[in-house]
Design a protein around this motif. Structure first.
Motif, mmCIF file in Angstrom:
data_model
loop_
_atom_site.group_PDB
_atom_site.id
_atom_site.type_symbol
_atom_site.label_atom_id
_atom_site.label_comp_id
_atom_site.label_asym_id
_atom_site.label_seq_id
_atom_site.Cartn_x
_atom_site.Cartn_y
_atom_site.Cartn_z
ATOM 1 N N LEU A 71 0.824 -1.203 0.000
ATOM 2 C CA LEU A 71 0.000 0.000 0.000
ATOM 3 C C LEU A 71 0.865 1.262 0.000
ATOM 4 O O LEU A 71 0.463 2.293 -0.547
ATOM 5 C CB LEU A 71 -0.933 -0.004 1.211
ATOM 6 C CG LEU A 71 -2.067 -1.032 1.146
ATOM 7 C CD1 LEU A 71 -2.804 -1.103 2.480
ATOM 8 C CD2 LEU A 71 -3.034 -0.697 0.023
ATOM 9 N N ASP A 72 2.036 1.172 0.605
ATOM 10 C CA ASP A 72 2.966 2.307 0.575
ATOM 11 C C ASP A 72 3.332 2.656 -0.862
ATOM 12 O O ASP A 72 3.389 3.832 -1.236
ATOM 13 C CB ASP A 72 4.214 1.959 1.376
ATOM 14 C CG ASP A 72 5.298 3.018 1.254
ATOM 15 O OD1 ASP A 72 5.044 4.173 1.638
ATOM 16 O OD2 ASP A 72 6.397 2.683 0.769
ATOM 17 N N LEU A 173 -13.046 0.823 1.303
ATOM 18 C CA LEU A 173 -12.155 -0.207 1.850
ATOM 19 C C LEU A 173 -10.703 0.126 1.558
ATOM 20 O O LEU A 173 -9.824 -0.054 2.409
ATOM 21 C CB LEU A 173 -12.515 -1.569 1.262
ATOM 22 C CG LEU A 173 -13.871 -2.156 1.675
ATOM 23 C CD1 LEU A 173 -14.160 -3.437 0.913
ATOM 24 C CD2 LEU A 173 -13.914 -2.413 3.180
ATOM 25 N N TRP A 174 -10.448 0.624 0.348
ATOM 26 C CA TRP A 174 -9.089 0.985 -0.050
ATOM 27 C C TRP A 174 -8.536 2.112 0.824
ATOM 28 O O TRP A 174 -7.404 2.036 1.323
ATOM 29 C CB TRP A 174 -9.079 1.396 -1.515
ATOM 30 C CG TRP A 174 -7.763 1.905 -2.004
ATOM 31 C CD1 TRP A 174 -7.378 3.204 -2.144
ATOM 32 C CD2 TRP A 174 -6.637 1.127 -2.413
ATOM 33 N NE1 TRP A 174 -6.093 3.294 -2.622
ATOM 34 C CE2 TRP A 174 -5.613 2.035 -2.788
ATOM 35 C CE3 TRP A 174 -6.399 -0.248 -2.502
ATOM 36 C CZ2 TRP A 174 -4.368 1.597 -3.251
ATOM 37 C CZ3 TRP A 174 -5.154 -0.676 -2.960
ATOM 38 C CH2 TRP A 174 -4.166 0.238 -3.324
ATOM 39 N N VAL A 175 -9.339 3.151 1.029
ATOM 40 C CA VAL A 175 -8.875 4.307 1.806
ATOM 41 C C VAL A 175 -8.679 3.924 3.274
ATOM 42 O O VAL A 175 -7.698 4.341 3.909
ATOM 43 C CB VAL A 175 -9.872 5.479 1.663
ATOM 44 C CG1 VAL A 175 -9.487 6.619 2.597
ATOM 45 C CG2 VAL A 175 -9.898 5.975 0.214
ATOM 46 N N VAL A 176 -9.594 3.137 3.829
ATOM 47 C CA VAL A 176 -9.448 2.692 5.216
ATOM 48 C C VAL A 176 -8.184 1.841 5.358
ATOM 49 O O VAL A 176 -7.411 2.005 6.326
ATOM 50 C CB VAL A 176 -10.690 1.900 5.668
ATOM 51 C CG1 VAL A 176 -10.441 1.223 7.015
ATOM 52 C CG2 VAL A 176 -11.896 2.829 5.771
ATOM 53 N N ALA A 177 -7.966 0.944 4.402
ATOM 54 C CA ALA A 177 -6.752 0.114 4.442
ATOM 55 C C ALA A 177 -5.503 0.977 4.338
ATOM 56 O O ALA A 177 -4.499 0.724 5.026
ATOM 57 C CB ALA A 177 -6.787 -0.916 3.315
ATOM 58 N N ARG A 182 -0.625 3.236 7.012
ATOM 59 C CA ARG A 182 0.297 4.330 7.325
ATOM 60 C C ARG A 182 0.615 4.386 8.823
ATOM 61 O O ARG A 182 1.744 4.673 9.221
ATOM 62 C CB ARG A 182 -0.283 5.667 6.864
ATOM 63 C CG ARG A 182 -0.631 5.739 5.396
ATOM 64 C CD ARG A 182 0.487 5.245 4.509
ATOM 65 N NE ARG A 182 1.569 6.229 4.409
ATOM 66 C CZ ARG A 182 2.773 5.946 3.960
ATOM 67 N NH1 ARG A 182 3.092 4.713 3.603
ATOM 68 N NH2 ARG A 182 3.690 6.888 3.870
ATOM 69 N N VAL A 183 -0.392 4.113 9.653
ATOM 70 C CA VAL A 183 -0.144 4.085 11.102
ATOM 71 C C VAL A 183 0.585 2.800 11.482
ATOM 72 O O VAL A 183 1.513 2.802 12.290
ATOM 73 C CB VAL A 183 -1.471 4.217 11.882
ATOM 74 C CG1 VAL A 183 -1.210 4.183 13.390
ATOM 75 C CG2 VAL A 183 -2.187 5.518 11.505
ATOM 76 N N TYR A 184 0.168 1.695 10.887
ATOM 77 C CA TYR A 184 0.787 0.393 11.142
ATOM 78 C C TYR A 184 2.276 0.419 10.813
ATOM 79 O O TYR A 184 3.104 -0.134 11.549
ATOM 80 C CB TYR A 184 0.064 -0.656 10.297
ATOM 81 C CG TYR A 184 0.621 -2.056 10.366
ATOM 82 C CD1 TYR A 184 0.104 -2.988 11.269
ATOM 83 C CD2 TYR A 184 1.638 -2.484 9.501
ATOM 84 C CE1 TYR A 184 0.586 -4.288 11.326
ATOM 85 C CE2 TYR A 184 2.130 -3.774 9.549
ATOM 86 C CZ TYR A 184 1.606 -4.678 10.461
ATOM 87 O OH TYR A 184 2.096 -5.960 10.524
ATOM 88 N N ASP A 192 -2.887 12.320 11.625
ATOM 89 C CA ASP A 192 -2.467 12.640 10.255
ATOM 90 C C ASP A 192 -3.417 11.992 9.252
ATOM 91 O O ASP A 192 -3.760 12.578 8.224
ATOM 92 C CB ASP A 192 -1.045 12.142 9.987
ATOM 93 C CG ASP A 192 -0.021 12.738 10.928
ATOM 94 O OD1 ASP A 192 -0.309 13.779 11.557
ATOM 95 O OD2 ASP A 192 1.081 12.157 11.043
ATOM 96 N N VAL A 193 -3.818 10.768 9.560
ATOM 97 C CA VAL A 193 -4.717 10.023 8.683
ATOM 98 C C VAL A 193 -6.125 10.593 8.742
ATOM 99 O O VAL A 193 -6.781 10.787 7.712
ATOM 100 C CB VAL A 193 -4.707 8.528 9.078
ATOM 101 C CG1 VAL A 193 -5.818 7.769 8.362
ATOM 102 C CG2 VAL A 193 -3.355 7.913 8.782
ATOM 103 N N VAL A 194 -6.612 10.865 9.954
ATOM 104 C CA VAL A 194 -7.957 11.432 10.109
ATOM 105 C C VAL A 194 -8.059 12.785 9.400
ATOM 106 O O VAL A 194 -9.023 13.058 8.683
ATOM 107 C CB VAL A 194 -8.312 11.572 11.599
ATOM 108 C CG1 VAL A 194 -9.627 12.328 11.773
ATOM 109 C CG2 VAL A 194 -8.400 10.198 12.253
ATOM 110 N N ALA A 195 -7.057 13.626 9.588
ATOM 111 C CA ALA A 195 -7.055 14.940 8.939
ATOM 112 C C ALA A 195 -7.028 14.798 7.417
ATOM 113 O O ALA A 195 -7.676 15.574 6.702
ATOM 114 C CB ALA A 195 -5.856 15.759 9.407
#
Length: 219
Positions: A71-72, A173-177, A182-184, A192-195
């Motif tokens: 995903l990165d 699903l893609w965006v949530v993953a 990114r946090v994982y 950062d992800v929520v924003a």
């Protein structure tokens, strides 16, 4: 030709209901992003973030590591932004306003992301044994901004068709993953992800209000 009174009443009713929805859908997400940006710009933090990052680091698996690495690469701006440009180019040949809409939605979100990173300059997490290592500011997540903006743009373009549900379900699903990865991987804080999600949502809804892409294919 003078509009019939009944049609005028319908239009006025739609405008009255549209404005509060626009203010809520655009204003609220962007207001939260602005609040977080100001908070982090002055060195603030959120207490739960480090604990969440440490928890995810503690449950890492080879499969999860492989997914996060994939995903990165797939969510990188060097891939997503050219893809958005290609989609816009195709749409220019079908309905020119849709091409402009995709460019404005994804390109505008990317520019806002760049500006926020320069202004806020929030450091990335410092975690021992992080899966990935990246330099530079981390607020908001570029991977999530680009992915969410593109999904929202495609869903809006396809709104008059049933394909919108495929885009909405798979895209969500893609965006949530992507946010999880990114946090994982230890390269972003949760905020950062929520924003990033809120930024793309607010900006994307603003562009929908301007371009009204859901009506273009009906013309």
């Amino acid at each position: 030709m003078t509009p019939r009174p009944s049609r005028l009443l319908t239009l006025r009713s739609h405008r009255r209901s549209f404005l509060p929805a626009l203010l809520l859908g655009v204003g609220l997400p962007l207001a939260v992003v602005a609040f977080l940006a100001q908070h982090f710009a002055f060195g603030g933090g959120l207490g739960f973030e480090r604990g969440l990052s440490e928890t995810l680091r503690g449950v890492r698996t080879p499969t999860g590591d492989g997914v996060a690495r994939a995903l990165d690469r797939l969510g990188d701006g060097w891939l997503v932004l050219p893809l958005a440009a290609v989609i816009a180019g195709v749409l220019f040949r079908v309905r020119r306003p849709l091409g402009w809409f995709v460019l404005a939605t994804v390109g505008g979100a990317a520019l806002l992301h760049t500006a926020l990173r320069a202004v806020v300059d929030r450091p990335r997490p410092v975690l021992e044994g992080a899966l990935l290592s990246e330099t530079g500011a981390g607020f908001p997540s570029g991977h999530v901004v680009f992915s969410a903006a593109l999904v929202l743009a495609l869903a809006a373009v396809l709104w008059p068709t049933r394909a919108r549900w495929v885009v909405l379900v798979l895209g969500t699903l893609w965006v949530v993953a992507m946010g999880w990865a990114r946090v994982y991987a230890g390269v972003h804080h949760a905020a950062d992800v929520v924003a990033a999600l809120l930024l793309s949502l607010g900006w994307g809804l603003a562009m929908i209000a301007v371009f009204r892409p859901e009506h273009v294919l009906e013309r």
